[in-house]
Design an enzyme around this catalytic site. Structure first.
Site, PDB file in Angstrom:
ATOM      1  CG  ASP A  18      -2.012  -1.097   1.107  1.00  0.00           C
ATOM      2  OD1 ASP A  18      -1.936  -1.919   0.183  1.00  0.00           O
ATOM      3  OD2 ASP A  18      -2.894  -1.151   1.990  1.00  0.00           O
ATOM      4  CG  ASP A  56      -6.552  -0.007   1.056  1.00  0.00           C
ATOM      5  OD1 ASP A  56      -6.883  -1.187   1.272  1.00  0.00           O
ATOM      6  OD2 ASP A  56      -6.931   0.949   1.772  1.00  0.00           O
ATOM      7  CG  HIS A  58     -11.143   0.898  -0.065  1.00  0.00           C
ATOM      8  ND1 HIS A  58     -11.168  -0.410   0.349  1.00  0.00           N
ATOM      9  CD2 HIS A  58     -10.262   1.536   0.769  1.00  0.00           C
ATOM     10  CE1 HIS A  58     -10.345  -0.565   1.379  1.00  0.00           C
ATOM     11  NE2 HIS A  58      -9.774   0.603   1.648  1.00  0.00           N
ATOM     12  CG  HIS A  91      -8.493   5.154   2.603  1.00  0.00           C
ATOM     13  ND1 HIS A  91      -9.492   4.931   3.526  1.00  0.00           N
ATOM     14  CD2 HIS A  91      -7.920   3.946   2.384  1.00  0.00           C
ATOM     15  CE1 HIS A  91      -9.506   3.649   3.862  1.00  0.00           C
ATOM     16  NE2 HIS A  91      -8.564   3.020   3.169  1.00  0.00           N
ATOM     17  CE  LYS A 116      -3.970  -4.212   1.248  1.00  0.00           C
ATOM     18  NZ  LYS A 116      -4.824  -3.204   1.902  1.00  0.00           N
ATOM     19  CB  CYS A 161      -2.124  -2.923   5.085  1.00  0.00           C
ATOM     20  SG  CYS A 161      -3.881  -2.458   4.958  1.00  0.00           S
TER      21      CYS A 161
HETATM   22  C1  VGL Z   1      -4.710   0.710   5.615  1.00  0.00           C
HETATM   23  C2  VGL Z   1      -6.299   1.576   7.008  1.00  0.00           C
HETATM   24  C3  VGL Z   1      -7.253   1.479   6.020  1.00  0.00           C
HETATM   25  C4  VGL Z   1      -3.289   0.290   5.402  1.00  0.00           C
HETATM   26  C5  VGL Z   1      -5.657   0.596   4.608  1.00  0.00           C
HETATM   27  O1  VGL Z   1      -2.846   0.228   4.232  1.00  0.00           O
HETATM   28  O2  VGL Z   1      -2.592   0.020   6.405  1.00  0.00           O
HETATM   29  N1  VGL Z   1      -5.044   1.180   6.814  1.00  0.00           N
HETATM   30  N2  VGL Z   1      -6.910   0.986   4.823  1.00  0.00           N
HETATM   31 ZN    ZN Z   2      -8.317   0.972   3.209  1.00  0.00          ZN
END
Ligand code: VGL
Ligand code: ZN
Length: 215
Positions: A18, A56, A58, A91, A116, A161
């Protein structure tokens, strides 16, 4: 020159978790110092045969976003089905600049990109499974097919993550290392990141600095 992965019986594998614009200090879910790891991650890439990066990714109506029903505030914890979910500012929405890799991250050697958090109803901190363990991302099959036995993990964020990806990697049977200076934490609570490193270490994950890799 590093050997190409196909020459290697067990490719040295780095998972970049990420490293995305929204997790940098100017981003929607800012990770303090997140930008500082890009250089370290770039240099690390040269030491590995196989490079996997996660994103990430979404949908705009993702259930981890505080703005979506039931409309709470970031940091609140809600129950999603069987799992507790911390709510975040919106995000890494699919296709947006925030979800993209920062231009400074070297991307031309990435062998595989794992997306993901793509289902609205469930979050996915781990690069292997969603938080309810309903679906796999395909990363495990990919690593098996490449005959990977050992993984090195870095990225954002240490306390979410990175931690969940590393714990899953370990429990799936990989010898698992976390490169600590190539990680940063969200630290919703002070010391969340060091506590996460402690928990990973206690579980059997090796914590290492990029300067002291065993190869
Ligand atoms: C993450 C919070 C929400 C991460 C991703 O990449 O650690 N943390 N989404
Ligand atoms: Zn996230």
């Amino acid at each position: 020159m590093p050997k190409p992965a196909h020459d290697h019986p067990h490719p040295r594998t780095l998972i970049l978790v990420d490293i995305q614009n929204d997790f940098l200090p100017e981003g929607a879910l800012a990770v303090p110092g997140g930008n500082e790891i890009i250089q370290v991650a770039n240099r690390l890439q040269n030491r590995f045969d196989l490079l996997v990066a996660t994103q990430d990714w979404h949908p705009a109506n993702h259930s981890s976003f505080a703005r979506n029903p039931p409309h709470r505030k970031p940091g609140d914890i809600v129950q999603l089905g069987k799992v507790e979910q911390t709510l975040w500012p919106a995000h890494c929405v699919q296709g947006t600049l925030g979800a993209a890799f920062p231009p400074r991250l070297i991307q031309n050697r990435l062998d595989r990109i794992v997306k993901k958090g793509t289902s609205t109803e469930v979050d996915s901190y781990s690069a292997f499974f969603d938080n309810a363990r309903l679906k796999a991302t395909g990363l495990l099959e990919y690593l098996k097919e490449k005959r990977v036995v050992e993984v090195y993990i870095c990225g954002l964020a240490t306390d979410y993550c990175v931690k969940h990806t590393a714990l899953d990697a370990l429990s799936l049977g990989f010898k698992t290392w976390v490169v600590e200076d190539a990680c940063r934490g969200v630290n919703l609570q002070p010391y969340d990141a060091p506590h996460a490193l402690q928990a990973m270490n206690k579980a059997g994950i090796k914590i290492v600095s990029s300067r002291h890799l065993p190869f």
